[in-house]
Write a protein that holds these residues in place. Structure first.
Motif, mmCIF file in Angstrom:
data_model
loop_
_atom_site.group_PDB
_atom_site.id
_atom_site.type_symbol
_atom_site.label_atom_id
_atom_site.label_comp_id
_atom_site.label_asym_id
_atom_site.label_seq_id
_atom_site.Cartn_x
_atom_site.Cartn_y
_atom_site.Cartn_z
ATOM 1 N N ILE A 80 0.822 -1.218 0.000
ATOM 2 C CA ILE A 80 0.000 0.000 0.000
ATOM 3 C C ILE A 80 0.858 1.272 0.000
ATOM 4 O O ILE A 80 0.337 2.377 -0.029
ATOM 5 C CB ILE A 80 -0.955 0.033 1.214
ATOM 6 N N GLU A 81 2.179 1.093 0.017
ATOM 7 C CA GLU A 81 3.085 2.233 0.127
ATOM 8 C C GLU A 81 2.855 3.262 -0.962
ATOM 9 O O GLU A 81 2.778 4.473 -0.706
ATOM 10 C CB GLU A 81 4.535 1.741 0.061
ATOM 11 N N TYR A 82 2.724 2.800 -2.198
ATOM 12 C CA TYR A 82 2.644 3.733 -3.325
ATOM 13 C C TYR A 82 1.288 4.435 -3.375
ATOM 14 O O TYR A 82 1.209 5.610 -3.731
ATOM 15 C CB TYR A 82 2.922 2.979 -4.629
ATOM 16 N N LEU A 83 0.240 3.723 -3.026
ATOM 17 C CA LEU A 83 -1.091 4.331 -3.014
ATOM 18 C C LEU A 83 -1.160 5.445 -1.973
ATOM 19 O O LEU A 83 -1.690 6.529 -2.231
ATOM 20 C CB LEU A 83 -2.153 3.268 -2.721
ATOM 21 N N LYS A 84 -0.619 5.183 -0.805
ATOM 22 C CA LYS A 84 -0.668 6.187 0.260
ATOM 23 C C LYS A 84 0.208 7.388 -0.080
ATOM 24 O O LYS A 84 -0.195 8.533 0.112
ATOM 25 C CB LYS A 84 -0.219 5.566 1.587
ATOM 26 N N ARG A 85 1.379 7.152 -0.633
ATOM 27 C CA ARG A 85 2.278 8.250 -0.959
ATOM 28 C C ARG A 85 1.786 9.051 -2.154
ATOM 29 O O ARG A 85 2.053 10.243 -2.272
ATOM 30 C CB ARG A 85 3.690 7.711 -1.229
ATOM 31 N N GLY A 86 1.020 8.385 -3.039
ATOM 32 C CA GLY A 86 0.525 9.067 -4.231
ATOM 33 C C GLY A 86 -0.650 9.982 -3.978
ATOM 34 O O GLY A 86 -1.003 10.800 -4.824
ATOM 35 N N GLY A 87 -1.306 9.822 -2.828
ATOM 36 C CA GLY A 87 -2.356 10.751 -2.445
ATOM 37 C C GLY A 87 -3.687 10.561 -3.144
ATOM 38 O O GLY A 87 -4.556 11.425 -3.062
ATOM 39 N N ARG A 88 -3.900 9.425 -3.849
ATOM 40 C CA ARG A 88 -5.166 9.209 -4.562
ATOM 41 C C ARG A 88 -6.016 8.156 -3.854
ATOM 42 O O ARG A 88 -6.811 7.471 -4.468
ATOM 43 C CB ARG A 88 -4.882 8.748 -6.001
ATOM 44 N N ILE A 89 -5.854 8.070 -2.557
ATOM 45 C CA ILE A 89 -6.432 6.963 -1.820
ATOM 46 C C ILE A 89 -7.910 7.161 -1.497
ATOM 47 O O ILE A 89 -8.656 6.211 -1.309
ATOM 48 C CB ILE A 89 -5.607 6.711 -0.531
ATOM 49 N N GLY A 90 -8.370 8.400 -1.427
ATOM 50 C CA GLY A 90 -9.792 8.700 -1.264
ATOM 51 C C GLY A 90 -10.429 8.009 -0.077
ATOM 52 O O GLY A 90 -9.905 8.004 1.036
ATOM 53 N N LYS A 91 -11.603 7.398 -0.331
ATOM 54 C CA LYS A 91 -12.378 6.758 0.724
ATOM 55 C C LYS A 91 -11.666 5.555 1.338
ATOM 56 O O LYS A 91 -12.062 5.081 2.402
ATOM 57 C CB LYS A 91 -13.731 6.298 0.169
ATOM 58 N N ALA A 92 -10.626 5.066 0.680
ATOM 59 C CA ALA A 92 -9.933 3.875 1.168
ATOM 60 C C ALA A 92 -8.912 4.192 2.260
ATOM 61 O O ALA A 92 -8.266 3.294 2.776
ATOM 62 C CB ALA A 92 -9.228 3.157 0.012
#
Length: 276
Positions: A162-174
């Motif tokens: 999940i590192e890249y999703l969290k760092r990319g800032g597009r995680i939204g409701k997740a």
């Protein structure tokens, strides 16, 4: 009057299909520090993932500019209508860039659609729209069919990290869903255009098994795509599962480009489903 389909590089449609169906793709940008590359044009998937896993610089992505859209729209013969179908507005400013370009070409018949999707879920719909365009259907007919298809398409992606999703800032409701996952591997989807958690799995194999369960729940599948970032063998394994479970043979297998891969990270695999 003929209709031309335009989309953006988040669609993750294989190049051979893009060329065959005359789909025009506006590239997003991928940035490593001060270095910027056009997705799929100046940087290909293999080079991107090599840099993603070896560089100390975390990549960011940005939407195409209105001028990039104007360039594409103006390259299409004026006697053709344009249906422009794009990644969810909640994930990217791409849709708004397309709208700005549309306003500057008031003499053209251009319709811009926010798909509320991304990756091959968007890609499957774009493919169907392009097929309708090649059959000579009007832009009004294709637009209606496209909107119906968008309501029946979705993607389920199993992350290895999940590192890249969290760092990319597009995680939204997740955000809350993945906030404390540690070594768990989440399966994510899109709901109303935003990223949403579906399932937390303790291993990659458990996640793959859950993708099979999702396939088994489908009753009216029209087409399926398998997407991956770095592990093609896993994608081929999922494609075999799709064939066994759904009896669909014509499966689109697609490596996610940089625009999606920057957020999904290495080791991601998933399925996109288009129901009738």
């Amino acid at each position: 009057m003929s209709t031309v389909i335009v989309t953006d590089s988040t669609c993750d449609i294989p190049s051979e299909i893009i060329n065959k169906l005359n789909i025009h793709v506006v590239p997003c940008s991928v940035n490593f520090g001060i270095e910027s590359y056009l997705d799929g044009v100046e940087i290909k998937a293999e080079e991107f993932y090599n840099r993603l896993t070896s560089s100390d610089v975390f990549p960011t992505t940005s939407q195409p500019t209105p001028n990039q859209f104007l360039e594409i729209y103006n390259s299409i013969p004026k006697e053709s209508d344009i249906l422009s179908i794009h990644v969810s507005e909640k994930l990217s400013g791409t849709y708004n860039s397309a709208l700005q370009a549309q306003k500057n070409l008031s003499d053209r018949n251009i319709q811009v659609i926010d798909s509320q999707l991304a990756s091959t879920a968007l890609g499957l719909v774009v493919i169907e729209s392009a097929k309708q365009a090649q059959e000579g259907k009007s832009i009004e007919e294709i637009s209606t069919l496209t909107n119906n298809a968008l309501a029946n398409s979705n993607v389920f992606i199993l992350l290895d990290t999940i590192e890249y999703l969290k760092r990319g800032g597009r995680i939204g409701k997740a955000q809350a869903f993945v906030g404390n996952l540690l070594k768990l591997r989440p399966i994510l989807t899109l709901n109303d255009g935003a990223v949403e958690g579906v399932k937390k799995t303790r291993s990659k194999q458990a996640g793959m098994n859950y993708l099979q369960e999702i396939l088994q729940q489908q009753t009216n599948l029209v087409s399926v795509a398998v997407l991956y970032t770095t592990n093609e063998q896993e994608a081929l394994s999922v494609a075999n599962d799709v064939k066994e479970i759904t009896n669909i043979d014509n499966i689109v297998i697609s490596q996610c480009g940089p625009a999606i891969g920057a957020h999904a990270g290495p080791g991601a695999v998933g399925i996109a489903l288009l129901n009738g």
